[in-house]
Enzyme design. Structure first.
Site, PDB file in Angstrom:
ATOM      1  N   HIS A 169      20.888  56.255  57.619  1.00 20.28           N
ATOM      2  CA  HIS A 169      21.936  56.301  56.592  1.00 20.28           C
ATOM      3  C   HIS A 169      21.277  56.285  55.225  1.00 20.28           C
ATOM      4  O   HIS A 169      20.360  55.509  54.979  1.00 20.28           O
ATOM      5  CB  HIS A 169      22.865  55.080  56.736  1.00 20.28           C
ATOM      6  CG  HIS A 169      23.977  55.088  55.741  1.00 20.28           C
ATOM      7  ND1 HIS A 169      25.173  55.739  55.962  1.00 20.28           N
ATOM      8  CD2 HIS A 169      24.069  54.561  54.500  1.00 20.28           C
ATOM      9  CE1 HIS A 169      25.956  55.584  54.907  1.00 20.28           C
ATOM     10  NE2 HIS A 169      25.312  54.879  54.001  1.00 20.28           N
ATOM     11  N   ASP A 210      37.307  49.352  56.221  1.00 16.80           N
ATOM     12  CA  ASP A 210      36.373  49.919  55.233  1.00 16.80           C
ATOM     13  C   ASP A 210      36.973  51.160  54.586  1.00 16.80           C
ATOM     14  O   ASP A 210      36.835  51.372  53.381  1.00 16.80           O
ATOM     15  CB  ASP A 210      35.033  50.284  55.881  1.00 16.80           C
ATOM     16  CG  ASP A 210      34.145  51.027  54.900  1.00 16.80           C
ATOM     17  OD1 ASP A 210      33.737  50.397  53.903  1.00 16.80           O
ATOM     18  OD2 ASP A 210      33.903  52.233  55.082  1.00 16.80           O
ATOM     19  N   ARG A 264      37.925  50.598  46.149  1.00 15.54           N
ATOM     20  CA  ARG A 264      36.736  50.313  45.312  1.00 15.54           C
ATOM     21  C   ARG A 264      36.420  51.502  44.423  1.00 15.54           C
ATOM     22  O   ARG A 264      36.065  51.356  43.256  1.00 15.54           O
ATOM     23  CB  ARG A 264      35.518  50.006  46.201  1.00 15.54           C
ATOM     24  CG  ARG A 264      35.587  48.637  46.842  1.00 15.54           C
ATOM     25  CD  ARG A 264      34.542  48.499  47.926  1.00 15.54           C
ATOM     26  NE  ARG A 264      33.200  48.718  47.442  1.00 15.54           N
ATOM     27  CZ  ARG A 264      32.202  49.208  48.183  1.00 15.54           C
ATOM     28  NH1 ARG A 264      32.392  49.518  49.452  1.00 15.54           N
ATOM     29  NH2 ARG A 264      31.018  49.382  47.667  1.00 15.54           N
ATOM     30  N   SER A 311      30.175  47.548  53.774  1.00 13.45           N
ATOM     31  CA  SER A 311      30.739  48.874  54.005  1.00 13.45           C
ATOM     32  C   SER A 311      29.807  49.719  54.882  1.00 13.45           C
ATOM     33  O   SER A 311      30.232  50.310  55.888  1.00 13.45           O
ATOM     34  CB  SER A 311      30.970  49.546  52.645  1.00 13.45           C
ATOM     35  OG  SER A 311      31.283  50.893  52.814  1.00 13.45           O
ATOM     36  N   LYS A 364      30.180  50.189  59.496  1.00 16.24           N
ATOM     37  CA  LYS A 364      30.303  51.494  60.160  1.00 16.24           C
ATOM     38  C   LYS A 364      29.136  51.722  61.122  1.00 16.24           C
ATOM     39  O   LYS A 364      29.311  52.239  62.221  1.00 16.24           O
ATOM     40  CB  LYS A 364      30.342  52.604  59.104  1.00 16.24           C
ATOM     41  CG  LYS A 364      31.692  52.671  58.389  1.00 16.24           C
ATOM     42  CD  LYS A 364      31.696  53.663  57.247  1.00 16.24           C
ATOM     43  CE  LYS A 364      30.964  53.134  56.055  1.00 16.24           C
ATOM     44  NZ  LYS A 364      31.223  53.743  54.782  1.00 16.24           N
TER      45      LYS A 364
HETATM   46  N1  URA Z   1      28.222  54.233  51.182  1.00 17.38           N
HETATM   47  C1  URA Z   1      29.139  53.534  51.911  1.00 17.38           C
HETATM   48  O1  URA Z   1      29.439  53.881  53.049  1.00 17.38           O
HETATM   49  N2  URA Z   1      29.699  52.452  51.353  1.00 17.38           N
HETATM   50  C2  URA Z   1      29.390  52.010  50.110  1.00 17.38           C
HETATM   51  O2  URA Z   1      29.931  51.021  49.678  1.00 17.38           O
HETATM   52  C3  URA Z   1      28.450  52.752  49.371  1.00 17.38           C
HETATM   53  C4  URA Z   1      27.860  53.842  49.930  1.00 17.38           C
END
Ligand code: URA
Length: 449
Positions: free
Chosen positions: A82, A161, A168, A183, A187
């Site tokens: 990621h 989320d 956000r 966040s 995931k």
């Molecule tokens: N990527 C995400 O999935 N969440 C965040 O808060 C920032 C970047």
């Protein structure tokens, strides 16, 4: 329990209990707490932060707000990567087939472009027919058959989320280390993976411009993931200029195809090899980053990595002929070269501004519901450290709207700083953080030391 008391306690800098966080999340997801109260809570977290225990609890509650995948019926080590987001970051398109071609299972879940950054899903969907919205029951057969899937976050995965991230984005509370940590990790923890490699970026195109803040995020991400027993490594990288040369959906997909065929730009190839090698290292298939990089280079040279990408495209319903013959892809109606006004060396490329301009050209969206234009964007002809002569192209801009194109040209020109003296190429990889230990990247040894 009531939400005003909980918001008050966070506003006053106190640590919230698991029950209080559970109450906020569950009541918000079920529609019993309005956006304005969660916005106040998020702003209180933005200013007062969360303790490591609160951050881990918040992460767990967000993960458990939906389905948690379990790929135990798929044989093999499962790993994902990621990135905290950047400009021209098409690494996932290369890394997923590359790592899968080396025998690691990659159940990748990615996002869409928002603000100045692009998104993997938009780049994949630039391939005609490519479906990123597979049903969850389609994942296992595909993983068993080709060892990789590339999909988006579904309604069932981390719904908390999804709702909180949108809020956000609209309330200037994205840049909070505990909120980003929860966040991202919620995931990834819901994906059913055995290991995770995080590309944490610092610089003008990154979520945190400041290196110290990016380091802090990397430490919080790895420490929180450790709590869940997920093998996690953060690699700290630079986002001071776009990665590779292409910025914009199809332009980036095309560059990823070229890289898989052995013709990619050096910076893009390097970062992809290092992140991919870290995934192989987690799996035990290699015993060092340098050995992983050598194995992955063979997978590109032999054509196996590109063949794996073709398999992915086929399984997701995409047009493989377009990937095999990318010159056939339609081009944007208008294009213009942005040329240097003087001789010199490229000293700086304002990464965020290049990202924003590519979006303005048509490559991006201002809300998640908007469509993107696949053919618009920017190709950088020069990168930081390159020599340039007056009149030589610095970049080429592409758009389907001539008026937009003409307003963007000046922005691109101003994003480049030309120096009369020679400029060193900036470092791309800084260090690696794992189990609380930081090691710096040694490019000659091709290892973290
Ligand atoms: N990527 C995400 O999935 N969440 C965040 O808060 C920032 C970047």
């Amino acid at each position: 329990m009531n939400q005003i008391d909980i918001i008050t306690r966070k506003r006053d800098g106190q640590e919230l209990s698991a029950d209080e966080l559970q109450f906020l999340i569950s009541q918000y997801v079920s529609g019993n707490i309005p956006d304005y109260q969660i916005s106040a809570f998020l702003m209180a977290v933005y200013f007062n932060g969360m303790t490591p225990v609160e951050t881990a609890t918040f992460t767990r509650l967000m993960r458990d707000s939906g389905t948690v995948l379990n790929h135990s019926a798929v044989d093999g080590f499962k790993s994902d990567k990621h990135s905290t987001g950047g400009v021209g970051d098409k690494v996932s398109l290369i890394l997923a087939p590359l790592v899968a071609s080396a025998g690691v299972i990659v159940p990748m879940i990615s996002g869409r472009g928002l603000a100045h950054t692009g998104g993997t899903l938009d780049k994949l969907e630039a391939i005609p027919g490519f479906r990123t919205n597979l049903d969850l029951d389609e994942l296992e057969p595909q993983l068993n058959a080709i060892g990789v899937v590339m999909i988006g976050q579904t309604e069932d995965l981390c719904p908390a989320d999804k709702k909180i991230y949108a809020l956000r984005d609209a309330t200037a509370t994205v840049n909070s280390i505990p909120l980003i940590t929860a966040s991202i990790l919620s995931k990834k923890l819901a994906e059913g993976i055995d290991s995770l490699v995080l590309d944490v970026k610092a610089g003008s195109g990154a979520i945190f411009e400041d290196k110290e803040k990016a380091w802090e995020l990397a430490k919080m991400l790895t420490a929180t993931a450790d709590n869940f027993g997920l093998k996690t490594t953060a690699i700290l990288t630079s986002m001071e200029q776009p990665l590779g040369r292409a910025v914009g959906n199809w332009l980036e997909t095309r560059e990823a195809i070229d890289t898989l065929r052995g013709n990619g730009p050096a910076d893009l190839l390097d970062i992809t090899l290092i992140l991919s090698a870290q995934m192989l290292l987690h799996s035990g298939k290699v015993d060092s980053i340098s050995a992983g990089m050598a194995l992955l280079e063979e997978k590109i040279a032999s054509g196996e990595a590109f063949d794996k990408f073709l398999q992915i495209v086929k399984w997701h319903g995409g047009d493989t002929a377009m990937v095999e013959k990318p010159d056939a892809y339609p081009t944007a109606k208008c294009s213009a070269d942005i040329v240097a006004q003087s001789d010199g060396h490229v000293a700086e490329i304002n990464c965020r501004e290049i990202g924003r301009t590519a979006m303005a050209l048509g490559a991006g969206r201002t809300s998640v519901e908007e469509d993107v234009d696949y053919t618009s964007g920017i190709m950088l002809r020069k990168k930081v450290g390159d020599a340039v002569r007056k009149g030589e192209p610095l970049a080429t801009a592409y758009s389907n709207d001539a008026d937009v194109l003409s307003t963007c040209q000046q922005r691109i020109e101003q994003a480049f700083k030309i120096s009369s003296t020679q400029v060193a190429r900036p470092p791309l990889i800084f260090s690696r953080i794992e189990a609380g230990v930081e090691q710096r990247w040694d490019a000659d040894a091709r290892n973290f030391v």
